[in-house]
Design an enzyme around this catalytic site. Structure first.
Site: not given
Ligand code: NAD
Length: 343
Positions: A125-127, A149, A153
């Site tokens: 993430t950009d964060e 968080y 990351k």
């Molecule tokens: P989300 O919370 O919607 O989904 C996370 C998924 O991971 C869920 O299906 C959950 O069941 C699974 N999970 C959590 N802990 C687990 C574990 N211990 N073992 C197996 N599965 C597990 O998240 P998202 O928004 O889809 O984000 C996905 C990725 O992208 C993350 O790594 C997040 O840091 C990154 N990200 C998200 C955003 C955003 O805006 N949502 C932006 C940049 C990066």
């Protein structure tokens, strides 16, 4: 790219990615490994769940023996989305964030190395760059995460890059802007505001709503992750920016319009600690791989709100906060589907 293992594939971004990669002609198999935490829903996979190419495995990325078993099926590539992802929760539950995001990543990296994975994309993430009052972070900017968080990351990014250095595992890291789109859990700001405004409920903004985020459609993000998966140089980080910069107040104005609500629905609360004022990334490197966001924010937000309007069954039980009533039922369905789909 014969066999792609997608962790967190039942979450928001992961499920969009699974639906995309399952359609690729050169991908013969897709394995989804997901623990189905409160944020994971097998329904997010839609009809992809019934594809002959897809195998769903419920499991925790921190479970070494299980991860080893999953990797022994021979994925050639891993795309790692699984994480605890909600900033607000991380203030009070940092242990879980460190455990899944850092140790879980470590378990996956070592298993991938043991089983000869040819490309491992770690999604971040950009964060991790922390607040940037002006300018844009290139990939070699220092990491200055402010909140648990982002700290977890950032640590996981470094662990992933160290696996490239020490194990020679071909690892790339993607860092993307805030994503929006359908199927996002309604604790995140856009689905939270939309699902409240659609019910005529008020929404709250931190501070004066001055915090600027770069909003990227989830499908643009997935296209970027796929570009890195196919063409990224191992050991490199790629920023996936290029969305639209908006303050949270401006974003709320768009959502009020789209949901047919007025500004009297907005209340202001004191800012939370360390709420970064602005994120911004330079994404020139990813553009060189062919990455180019195409989605217009206003259209994307309208489509997203429309999805929540048309699918209350997907979010209404979650939005009422009665999670305990929903999750056991979801797990039962999952187990039955898994048994039917097991190979
Ligand atoms: P989300 O919370 O919607 O989904 C996370 C998924 O991971 C869920 O299906 C959950 O069941 C699974 N999970 C959590 N802990 C687990 C574990 N211990 N073992 C197996 N599965 C597990 O998240 P998202 O928004 O889809 O984000 C996905 C990725 O992208 C993350 O790594 C997040 O840091 C990154 N990200 C998200 C955003 C955003 O805006 N949502 C932006 C940049 C990066």
């Amino acid at each position: 790219m014969e066999h792609v293992l997608v962790t967190g594939g039942a979450g928001f971004i992961g499920s969009h990615f699974v639906k995309r990669i399952v359609r690729a002609d050169d991908v013969a198999r897709v394995t989804v490994l997901d623990a189905l935490t409160y944020a994971g829903h097998i329904e997010n996979l839609g009809t992809a769940f019934f594809s002959d190419k897809l195998r769903f495995v419920q499991g925790d990325i921190r479970d070494r023996a299980h991860v080893d078993e999953v990797m022994s099926a021979g994925p050639t590539a891993v795309v790692h989305f699984a994480a605890e992802s909600h900033v607000d929760r991380s203030y009070d539950a940092a242990d879980g964030f460190l455990s899944t995001n850092v140790l879980g990543t470590q378990v996956l990296l070592h298993a991938a190395h043991r089983h000869g994975v040819e490309m491992f994309v770690h999604v971040s993430t950009d964060e991790v760059y922390g607040p940037l009052p002006e300018g844009s972070a290139t990939e070699d900017f220092p990491l200055r995460p402010s909140v648990p968080y982002a700290a977890a990351k950032a640590a996981s990014d470094l662990v992933a890059l160290s696996a490239y250095q020490t194990l020679g595992l071909p690892v790339c890291v993607t860092r993307s802007s805030n994503c929006y789109g359908p199927y996002q859990y309604p604790e995140k700001v856009i689905p939270l505001f939309v699902t409240r405004l659609l019910r005529g409920l008020p929404v709250t903004l931190h501070g004066q709503g001055q915090h600027i985020r770069n909003w990227l459609h989830v499908e643009d993000n997935c296209a970027g992750v796929e570009a890195v998966l196919r063409n990224g140089t191992p050991g490199k980080v790629y920023n996936l920016g290029g969305g639209t910069d908006l303050s949270s107040k401006e974003l709320t104005g768009y959502l009020l319009d789209i949901c047919g609500a007025t500004s009297d629905k907005v209340t202001y609360i004191p800012d939370r600690p360390a709420n970064d004022v602005r994120y911004s990334m330079d994404w020139t490197k990813a553009r060189d791989l062919g990455y180019q966001p195409t989605r217009c924010l206003k259209d994307g937000l309208a489509e997203t709100a429309d999805w929540y309007r048309r699918n209350p069954d997907r979010w209404a039980p979650l939005a009422t906060g009665d999670l305990r009533a929903v999750l056991p039922a979801a797990r039962t369905v999952t187990t039955a589907l898994e048994a039917r789909h097991a190979r």
